[in-house]
Structures are given as C-alpha cells and as structure tokens.
Design an enzyme around this catalytic site. Structure first.
Site, PDB file in Angstrom:
ATOM      1  N   PHE A 153       4.736   8.242  -4.406  1.00 51.28           N
ATOM      2  CA  PHE A 153       3.444   7.925  -3.770  1.00 51.28           C
ATOM      3  C   PHE A 153       3.654   6.801  -2.773  1.00 51.28           C
ATOM      4  O   PHE A 153       4.052   5.699  -3.151  1.00 51.28           O
ATOM      5  CB  PHE A 153       2.356   7.526  -4.773  1.00 51.28           C
ATOM      6  CG  PHE A 153       1.051   7.266  -4.060  1.00 51.28           C
ATOM      7  CD1 PHE A 153       0.179   8.307  -3.755  1.00 51.28           C
ATOM      8  CD2 PHE A 153       0.715   5.983  -3.621  1.00 51.28           C
ATOM      9  CE1 PHE A 153      -0.994   8.081  -3.036  1.00 51.28           C
ATOM     10  CE2 PHE A 153      -0.465   5.758  -2.910  1.00 51.28           C
ATOM     11  CZ  PHE A 153      -1.316   6.798  -2.621  1.00 51.28           C
ATOM     12  N   ASP A 238       9.746   0.532  -1.583  1.00 49.64           N
ATOM     13  CA  ASP A 238       8.291   0.403  -1.496  1.00 49.64           C
ATOM     14  C   ASP A 238       7.832  -0.433  -2.694  1.00 49.64           C
ATOM     15  O   ASP A 238       7.703   0.066  -3.806  1.00 49.64           O
ATOM     16  CB  ASP A 238       7.639   1.789  -1.503  1.00 49.64           C
ATOM     17  CG  ASP A 238       6.120   1.701  -1.372  1.00 49.64           C
ATOM     18  OD1 ASP A 238       5.551   0.612  -1.581  1.00 49.64           O
ATOM     19  OD2 ASP A 238       5.498   2.743  -1.076  1.00 49.64           O
ATOM     20  N   LYS A 267      -1.054  -4.602  -0.747  1.00 48.30           N
ATOM     21  CA  LYS A 267      -1.918  -4.841  -1.899  1.00 48.30           C
ATOM     22  C   LYS A 267      -2.103  -6.337  -2.212  1.00 48.30           C
ATOM     23  O   LYS A 267      -2.881  -7.001  -1.539  1.00 48.30           O
ATOM     24  CB  LYS A 267      -1.409  -4.038  -3.100  1.00 48.30           C
ATOM     25  CG  LYS A 267      -1.583  -2.530  -2.860  1.00 48.30           C
ATOM     26  CD  LYS A 267      -1.596  -1.687  -4.102  1.00 48.30           C
ATOM     27  CE  LYS A 267      -2.111  -0.282  -3.787  1.00 48.30           C
ATOM     28  NZ  LYS A 267      -1.126   0.771  -3.893  1.00 48.30           N
TER      29      LYS A 267
HETATM   30  C1  LIG Z   1      -1.018   1.823  -2.833  1.00 45.13           C
HETATM   31  C2  LIG Z   1       0.355   2.210  -2.433  1.00 45.13           C
HETATM   32  C3  LIG Z   1       0.661   2.556  -1.095  1.00 45.13           C
HETATM   33  C4  LIG Z   1      -0.394   2.708  -0.027  1.00 45.13           C
HETATM   34  O1  LIG Z   1      -1.126   1.555   0.230  1.00 45.13           O
HETATM   35  P1  LIG Z   1      -2.537   1.676   0.997  1.00 45.13           P
HETATM   36  O2  LIG Z   1      -2.914   0.252   1.253  1.00 45.13           O
HETATM   37  O3  LIG Z   1      -3.475   2.384   0.069  1.00 45.13           O
HETATM   38  O4  LIG Z   1      -2.293   2.447   2.240  1.00 45.13           O
HETATM   39  C5  LIG Z   1       1.979   2.813  -0.781  1.00 45.13           C
HETATM   40  N1  LIG Z   1       2.942   2.758  -1.707  1.00 45.13           N
HETATM   41  C6  LIG Z   1       2.694   2.442  -2.999  1.00 45.13           C
HETATM   42  C7  LIG Z   1       3.812   2.379  -3.979  1.00 45.13           C
HETATM   43  C8  LIG Z   1       1.381   2.176  -3.407  1.00 45.13           C
HETATM   44  O5  LIG Z   1       1.130   1.902  -4.686  1.00 45.13           O
END
Ligand SMILES: *Cc1c(COP(=O)(O)O)cnc(C)c1O
Length: 411
Positions: A153, A238, A267
């Site tokens: 994700f 990520d 985040k």
């Molecule tokens: C939430 C998330 C994203 C995307 O972030 P957004 O601010 O919603 O675009 C990307 N990678 C990971 C692992 C996430 O948990």
C-alpha cells in the site's frame, strides 16, 4: 444543486444520525467509516458529538502519533498561521531551511524534498528513481523498471494503484503506468532473481500496514539492502506509516540496522495537523532534480515547515519513541495474555499491532463494533484482522485499561 441545498443547508445537525445522513447525502462514498462522529480530541482520547469518550486505537493511520491536538504543535501552527502561510517556492521562506536541517540531523539524511501527501512523496521518489536510472546508472531511455511488493500500500494515485495487487484498488482505473514489477513481500531471493539491468529501484514497506501489520522475516530488509548495493538498485523505504516512532524507533529501518537510499515520511510528520510529507535521500539520487523538473505549490510552505519542525521536536523531547517501545511491549504481552481460542495470532512491533482472528471466528468488524461500545476505537483491516495503533503518548494505565476492553472480545 440549489433545490438540494434550499431548506436543508440551514438545518443544524446535532445527533450522530444527523451527521451520518448529511455525509450520505452529499459525500462520495469512497469510505465506509464506523458510525461514530468525532468532535474533539486530546492526547489518546477523542469525543463524539454525543459527548462519549473513546481511546483512539487507530491514530488516523498513524498520523497522530504525538496524540490529538498536541499543545506545542497547535501553538506552532497558530503562531505561524498568523505570520506567513504560503510563499510558493518561487521565493524562499524562513522556515524551510530550518526544517531541512532539523529533519536531516534527526534522520541522518543528506537531502530532503518536501511534499504534502504521502502518495505525493511516493510519486516523487518514483520519478527521482527513474531519472537516477537514466542519468546515473545508464539505463536506456524509457526502459527503467521499479520492483514493488505483493500486498503493498503506497497511496491512491493512478501510478500507485497501477502496481497494487488489491483488486478493489485497481479495478476499472486502468490503463496503468508501465515499468513496475511485483515480487512477493518478505522474500529477498525472489527480489534478487527479479533484478535486471534496467531495474532502478525497489519500493518496500518495512512493515506492511494496510495489508494488516505484516512483519517480514528477520533479516529481510538487510538482505534487500545488500542486493540493492550489489546490483546498483535504489532501496526506497516507505516509512509513511512505520516511521516517526510508531515501531519504537524513529524509523523502522533501524530495527535491522539498514539505511535506505530514499526514505519516505508523511502522516505523523505534522502530528496530524496538516498534510506534510518528505522524500529523504542518503545518496546522490535527489541531486538529479534540476530547477523546473518537479514541484508542488504547497510543498515546503512555511506553515507546513513550522508544524513539522515542532512535530519532530516533541516526538524526541517528550520521549515518545521510547514510550512506543515500552508501551508496545506491554500492550503486546497484555493482548496475548487475554487472547482466547478465536485468536490466531497477536503480532506487533512498538505500537503497531494486530490481532488476527481465526477465519471462522466471526470477523473483525463485529469485534470493532463491540469495542466501540466499550469506548475503544479500532478499525478492522480485511475481514479477520484488528489493527491496534494508539498515539505514542499512551500510558501504562491506559494500556492496561485497553487490554481489559480487548479481553471481552478476544476470548
Ligand atoms: C498512508 C500511506 C501512504 C499514503 O499516504 P497519503 O497521505 O494517504 O497519500 C503511503 N504509504 C503508506 C505505507 C501509507 O501507510
């Protein structure tokens, strides 16, 4: 439009049902939230419009690691909002350089690219990796390939959903961006075998959050790092969900003592006040970007920088990272001690945990609804997994109280 609004727009919604009806009437239904309407938050607690208090065990998918409405971050936001909010990158601002220095010193990154949402940070890293491939590695034009993992994700943009393995995320959104290949998550040998001369990067989560808190085998990231170094492939981690204290370390990569070439954070970079993300680079990769080749109107704006600087500072100064490690252990042990026959597994690292129910145990959604009644907010991932990720400021007393509530639905 006028007829829909007239007679309704002046009604003041009060009850939970009023707010649910309002959203159902006007909103796109791309989410299926729990039937709770929140109006206020402080630390680990949130209150709904009826005044009922809940322990937040989602933390906005780890965007509010510092706790709701942290007073110091709020103060920074308000002060900066009264001074200067946006200049665009056509001009410099007096917060950006300080933000760069502080995040680089903290994470030992060499360069930073500031963006807004997590998905934008991911897209930026993918663009940078391709450009690095052509200009530094010498991959023939338009042949660059990026390896990603099954059940990944990384956000919701077209390029990102194009390499998702989740049919719900992909179906009817094609045609997709070429140049991506999927390998099984947690399998470093599959990655090693997938690498070709055109491979410029692997994009990987240290722990897969949305997939259900999937922790890869020990040594996986270290092996991926070795393969990347050997084959001259960029390692893009990520850490948008795992980063900034969530797993009991500033970055989850520290658990295996590795350093990615590009690290993505978002985040909790703003403590939940504002969308702020960043690409952190340890190699020459970010250097491939020349003026005009990439950007964002809001990226690096002074309000975002002031908020992010304070969000990082309180994480460290208030011991939230160490607290995540110790409270995470306490919560994991507590949940394991109350897990009955319906529970297949309790797993976690720091305050990123999941309870995996047996497939025939009636599903996670019903459990989450019961927990809501007991004052704990959790959201199921997939059908059988309850994800548990409270703010990092949670106390031992609050952990023990949470475990008591979980006990009622886990045995
Ligand atoms: C939430 C998330 C994203 C995307 O972030 P957004 O601010 O919603 O675009 C990307 N990678 C990971 C692992 C996430 O948990």
């Amino acid at each position: 439009m006028d007829t829909i609004l007239s007679g309704r727009s002046t009604d003041a919604p009060r009850s939970t049902a009023d707010f649910l009806a309002l959203e159902a009437l006007y909103g796109a239904s791309n989410y299926k939230p729990m039937d709770v309407v929140l109006a206020r938050g402080e630390g680990v607690w949130v209150w709904d419009v009826e005044g009922k208090r809940y322990l937040d065990c989602l933390s906005a998918y780890s965007a509010v690691n510092q706790g709701h409405c942290h007073p110091k971050i709020r103060e920074a936001l308000v002060a900066q909002a009264a001074r200067l909010t946006l200049t665009s990158r056509a001009f410099h601002n007096d917060q950006l350089g300080l933000f760069y220095r502080e995040i680089c010193e903290l994470t030992r990154a060499h360069k930073v690219l500031p963006m807004n949402s997590g998905a934008e940070a991911v897209e930026s890293a993918l663009k940078v990796a391709r450009k690095w491939g052509y200009e530094i590695k010498g991959v023939p034009e338009d042949r660059a390939e990026i390896i990603v993992c099954s059940e990944n994700f990384h956000g919701r943009t077209l390029a990102i959903v194009g390499f998702s393995t989740d049919p719900v995320s992909r179906t009817h959104f094609g045609p997709f961006t070429p140049g991506f290949r999927v390998v099984p998550y947690g399998d470093s040998e599959a990655f090693a075998q997938a690498v070709r001369p055109e491979t410029v990067a692997i994009l990987v989560e240290p722990i897969q959050g949305e997939a259900g808190v999937i922790i890869p085998p020990s040594g996986y990231l270290r092996r991926v790092r070795e393969i990347c170094t050997q084959e001259r492939v960029l390692m893009i981690l990520d850490e948008i969900q795992t980063g900034l204290g969530r797993t009991g370390r500033l970055l989850a990569e520290e658990h295996e003592g590795v350093e990615a070439d590009l690290t993505l954070v978002g985040k909790a970079l703003s403590g939940g006040f504002y969308p702020v993300s960043a690409v952190l680079s340890n190699v020459e990769a970010l250097g491939v970007l020349k003026p005009g080749e990439h950007g964002s109107t809001f990226g690096g704006n002074p309000l975002a920088c002031a908020v992010a600087r304070t969000a990082l500072r309180v994480l460290v100064e208030e011991g939230m990272i160490e607290n995540a490690a110790s409270m995470g252990e306490r919560l994991l042990a507590g949940l394991r001690s109350v897990a009955g026959a319906s529970v297949a597994e309790v797993r976690g690292r720091g305050l990123m945990l999941a309870v995996e129910l047996h497939p025939d145990a009636g599903g996670a959604h019903a459990r989450c609804t019961t927990l809501k009644g007991r004052g704990v907010l959790c959201k199921e991932t997939h059908v059988h997994t309850i994800r548990i990720a409270p703010p990092l400021v949670i106390t031992a007393e609050q952990v023990d109280w949470a475990v008591e509530q979980f006990a009622t639905v886990l045995n």
